[in-house]
Design a protein around this motif. Structure first.
Motif, short mmCIF file in Angstrom:
data_model
loop_
_atom_site.label_atom_id
_atom_site.label_comp_id
_atom_site.label_asym_id
_atom_site.label_seq_id
_atom_site.Cartn_x
_atom_site.Cartn_y
_atom_site.Cartn_z
N GLU A 151 0.84 -1.19 0.00
CA GLU A 151 0.00 0.00 0.00
C GLU A 151 0.88 1.25 0.00
O GLU A 151 2.05 1.19 0.34
N ASN A 152 0.27 2.38 -0.38
CA ASN A 152 0.98 3.63 -0.20
C ASN A 152 0.36 4.40 0.96
O ASN A 152 -0.63 3.96 1.54
N SER A 155 -3.46 5.19 0.41
CA SER A 155 -4.35 4.02 0.36
C SER A 155 -4.52 3.41 1.74
O SER A 155 -5.58 2.88 2.08
N LEU A 158 -7.10 5.45 3.46
CA LEU A 158 -8.44 5.14 2.94
C LEU A 158 -8.94 3.78 3.44
O LEU A 158 -10.15 3.53 3.43
N SER A 159 -8.02 2.91 3.85
CA SER A 159 -8.40 1.58 4.35
C SER A 159 -8.88 1.63 5.80
O SER A 159 -9.34 0.61 6.33
#
Length: 526
Positions: A151-152, A155, A158-159
């Motif tokens: 992931e970055n 992201s 957003l998770s």
């Protein structure tokens, strides 16, 4: 050093709570034993803190080295072999200090250093948001845009909505409220609130909350969302956590390459951190950089000998120290002692601290590094300051620390080249009478090959029948490239009916026959 203990002791407690999860998280991100991060924190606090000339800088394992460590452990065939590279890296750092390489840090523009502080502040905030809500997919201390899980940074944020841990989130908000209340209100109400720091109260509340909510389906916090300090069963098992280098690997060429890489990156990060912390220091102390390299080298030798990660001075802990009122190196040393005593005496208690509370502490640290007012201040200074600043910030946020700084430095050098191109000379058109242009060109104090384009452009644009006064009285350095341009121009000037009057400290020369001979015979400035 003990004169400021009233300020240093509370600051050391805050630094301890900031350092503990970072030491463990960086070790986890590095693929090293968890205890290796604690060892590096202890050595960085006690040993480096005692030797260093910095009053407020804090040293320990650095997130910027995590990727190097992770790769090296696998490439060198084990952690014991990697420790040899750490020891050798420390020796190389001492050599850097002896050779006076500490001056390198002064060649980074102020705008890049401020961008580094701001970028790190934003990274701290972004990286701690998932931990604050109880989403602990990445270890504490990660600072690169692309995370180990693939992931970055964004992201992962957003998770969060699908991975909120209710108990962690609630105590995170409680801890953040305590910190803000302490900082904005209570610290101004009495000395007791200055002696007992808000982060300590927040951590105690976190432990109490964890204890009271155990067994509650909604608010219970699982072990994966708590600090995870290795717990030795006995004194022998405690000693068994130390790892020692395998010096038979010293003949391995890759070990030496890794050692030099560690020395170079750790030294650069340290020097940049020294420059940054000196700017943050309200007392404006100046750290002796060569002594700092000697201290860091000594710390890395010892850390490598007993199983610790590589050490650098680190801005997160250093800024937490400054923000908490640390005045002398005692706060750094005491935080190292706290790390040592805590893992020996109270590891079980430490493992009841929710990570979300420590995330709240780091959110406050990050905000103070990246205040919105700083962007406004840098913008007001003009594009020459703002562009390298914002490039450094974006580079750190979207790549990593060293890449971001390198981008900012490159832009800063480009800005210097532009201004050097523009400021090589002053051109003044005096008048135009009888069809003859009278133009005066005054060269700057230093004119180098960077200025060739600007000067050549001005000379080529001079019209025919011009009377040119070339004033070099203030010029102390004139590059040979510029002299050659003037020599060629003097030859072409005759065809364009351009008369040249050269004004220097030696007097006035009309239409000099040879600029090369003139400047070769010109007496050098003292």
């Amino acid at each position: 050093m003990f004169k400021t203990i009233k300020s240093d002791l509370p600051a050391s407690i805050v630094v301890f709570f900031v350092a503990l999860p970072l030491c463990l998280g960086i070790a986890l991100a590095s693929g090293a034993p968890l205890f290796s991060g604690v060892i590096a924190g202890i050595v960085g606090g006690i040993v480096v803190g005692a030797i260093s000339g910095s009053k407020i800088g804090v040293s320990g394992p650095a997130a910027g080295l995590a990727a190097i460590v992770l790769t090296a452990i696998g490439a060198l065939g084990g952690y014991e072999n990697f420790l040899v590279a750490v020891v050798l890296g420390g020796i190389i750092q001492i050599l850097f200090g002896v050779l006076k390489a500490g001056v390198i840090g002064y060649y980074f523009p102020s705008s890049v250093i401020k961008g580094m502080l701001t970028g790190i502040g934003i990274i701290i905030i972004l990286k701690q948001i998932p931990h604050f809500f109880g989403y602990d997919a990445e270890p504490e201390g990660a600072d690169s845009f692309i995370e180990a899980s693939g992931e970055n940074t964004f992201s992962a944020i957003l998770s969060i909505t699908d991975n909120i841990t209710m108990g962690s989130m609630v105590i995170g908000f409680i801890g953040l409220a305590i910190l803000i209340l302490w900082d904005r209100v209570l610290s101004k109400k009495g000395k007791i609130f200055q002696l007992i720091q808000g982060p300590l109260v927040a951590v105690v509340m976190g432990i109490i909350f964890f204890t009271l909510t155990q067994g509650n389906e909604t608010f219970a916090i699982q072990a994966s969302h708590l600090v995870s300090v290795p717990i030795p069963e006995s004194f022998d098992s405690f000693l068994g956590q130390f790892t020692f280098p395998n010096f038979s690997a010293i003949t391995n060429y890759e070990v030496w390459v890794t050692a030099f890489t560690i020395a170079l990156v750790a030294s650069l990060e340290t020097l940049l951190c020294v420059e940054a912390t000196d700017k943050l220091d309200p007392d404006k102390n100046v750290t002796p950089t060569n002594r700092e390299l000697l201290a860091q080298g000594t710390g890395n030798i010892l850390s490598g000998l007993i199983g610790g990660l590589p050490i650098t001075q680190v801005i997160v802990r250093s800024s937490a120290n400054i923000q908490s009122g640390g005045k002398s190196k005692m706060s750094t040393i005491i935080h190292g002692l706290f790390l040592l005593l805590s893992v020996i005496l109270i590891p079980t208690l430490l493992n009841k601290i929710p990570l979300s509370v420590l995330a709240a502490i780091l959110l406050v640290v990050g905000y103070k590094l990246a205040k919105p007012s700083l962007f406004k201040q840098m913008f007001a200074l003009g594009w020459k300051q703002f562009v390298p600043f914002i490039v450094t910030v974006l580079g750190i946020v979207f790549t990593d620390l060293l890449t971001g700084i390198s981008l900012g430095l490159a832009v800063g050098v480009f800005v210097i080249l532009i201004k050097s191109y523009q400021n090589s000379h002053f051109l003044h058109i005096e008048d135009k009478s009888n069809g003859i242009h009278k133009i005066k060109m005054t060269l700057a104090e230093e004119v180098t090959f960077f200025n060739k384009g600007a000067i050549l452009k001005e000379l080529d644009s001079l019209p025919q029948d011009t009377h040119l006064e070339l004033d070099v009285r203030k010029t102390r350095y004139l590059d040979n490239d510029i002299v050659e341009i003037l020599e060629d121009f003097a030859f072409k000037a005759k065809e364009r009916n351009i008369n040249i009057k050269l004004i220097s400290e030696r007097g006035i020369v009309e239409n000099p026959q040879s600029f090369i001979k003139f400047f070769k015979l010109r007496p050098k400035a003292a």
